[in-house]
Design an enzyme around this catalytic site. Structure first.
Site, PDB file in Angstrom:
ATOM      1  NE  ARG A 106      -2.787   0.746   3.564  1.00 55.41           N
ATOM      2  CZ  ARG A 106      -3.666   1.158   4.465  1.00 55.41           C
ATOM      3  NH1 ARG A 106      -4.915   1.345   4.117  1.00 55.41           N
ATOM      4  NH2 ARG A 106      -3.322   1.345   5.705  1.00 55.41           N
ATOM      5  CB  THR A 110      -1.536   7.219  -3.498  1.00 56.85           C
ATOM      6  OG1 THR A 110      -0.965   5.902  -3.564  1.00 56.85           O
ATOM      7  CG2 THR A 110      -0.553   8.231  -4.078  1.00 56.85           C
ATOM      8  CG  ASP A 202       0.615  -2.556   9.793  1.00 55.56           C
ATOM      9  OD1 ASP A 202       0.830  -1.631   8.995  1.00 55.56           O
ATOM     10  OD2 ASP A 202       0.814  -3.763   9.528  1.00 55.56           O
ATOM     11  CG  ASP A 205       4.182  -3.123  11.230  1.00 60.21           C
ATOM     12  OD1 ASP A 205       5.006  -3.665  10.472  1.00 60.21           O
ATOM     13  OD2 ASP A 205       3.939  -1.906  11.215  1.00 60.21           O
TER      14      ASP A 205
HETATM   15  N1  URA Z   1      -4.038  -2.580   7.126  1.00 64.37           N
HETATM   16  C1  URA Z   1      -3.813  -2.907   8.419  1.00 64.37           C
HETATM   17  O1  URA Z   1      -2.952  -3.702   8.714  1.00 64.37           O
HETATM   18  N2  URA Z   1      -4.597  -2.350   9.350  1.00 64.37           N
HETATM   19  C2  URA Z   1      -5.586  -1.470   9.078  1.00 64.37           C
HETATM   20  O2  URA Z   1      -6.268  -1.013   9.984  1.00 64.37           O
HETATM   21  C3  URA Z   1      -5.786  -1.133   7.710  1.00 64.37           C
HETATM   22  C4  URA Z   1      -5.003  -1.699   6.764  1.00 64.37           C
END
Ligand code: URA
Length: 211
Positions: A106, A110, A202, A205
């Site tokens: 991602r 953007t 995330d 992570d």
């Molecule tokens: N990706 C993630 O890991 N967490 C989110 O909240 C949105 C996208």
């Protein structure tokens, strides 16, 4: 197709485990283990309508016509890297499945999905494909993943996630109305950084311990 194409898996085991995963102090080890377990439970739900065929087998007592899953082996398609968190749980139930790796990241500015890797069986036209990514946030990665699979001929794609934002569902259904979604929860919204609220942070992570 509207929200009838979204299956919220409200099984108590899934809901309980999801709540554990949301807790901010949960360890990497535990987060990863629970994601695998939920992957297994979601796999059970997403394969509920797979067609069966009767096959002649012999039990120790007699011959019988026994139901087995019909057709070619399924394909599991994790979106790297967080989608890999579902893989072991799903493979535990479907050890012969084929795997399509979809590398998308991602762009932080953007929020668009950028492809960096795609390796899948040549022809997906006769295989059920389970596309997976724990977080359906903007929907950009899921949309790009489904498009890549369709370009390989996939006609029966099912998308599995852990959490979905309403914005992501809307975008995905607009671009891929033929692809049903399975999720453990539809959360409130996205924040300004594209994270799901309340969400779990995330997912990549947290599962790989990279923060
Ligand atoms: N990706 C993630 O890991 N967490 C989110 O909240 C949105 C996208």
């Amino acid at each position: 197709m509207g929200s009838s194409n979204v299956h919220v898996v409200d099984h108590p085991l899934v809901q309980h485990k999801l709540s554990l995963m949301r807790e901010k102090d949960r360890s990497t080890k535990s987060f990863r283990e629970i994601l695998n377990e939920i992957g297994m439970l979601l796999c059970y739900e997403v394969t509920r309508d797979l067609p069966l065929e009767l096959v002649e087998i012999e039990t120790p007592i007699s011959a019988m016509q026994a139901p087995k899953i019909a057709g070619k082996k399924l394909t599991l398609a994790p979106i790297l890297r967080a989608g890999v968190g579902f893989l072991d749980g799903m493979l535990a139930l479907m050890p012969s499945a084929r795997i399509a790796h979809i590398g998308l990241y991602r762009d932080p500015a953007t929020l668009q999905a950028v492809e960096y890797y795609f390796k899948a069986p040549q022809d997906l036209s006769d295989r059920t494909v389970i596309l997976m990514d724990p977080m359906l946030a903007t929907g950009n990665s899921a949309c790009a993943g489904a498009s890549l699979l369709k370009a390989r001929g996939a006609r029966d794609i099912r998308f599995v996630c852990l959490l979905a934002a309403p914005e992501g569902i809307a975008q995905f259904q607009a671009e891929h109305p033929d692809v049903p979604i399975w999720t453990a929860s539809v959360d409130e919204r996205l924040n300004d950084h594209g994270y799901i609220v309340p969400g779990l942070g995330d997912a990549g992570d947290r599962m790989f311990g990279t923060k």
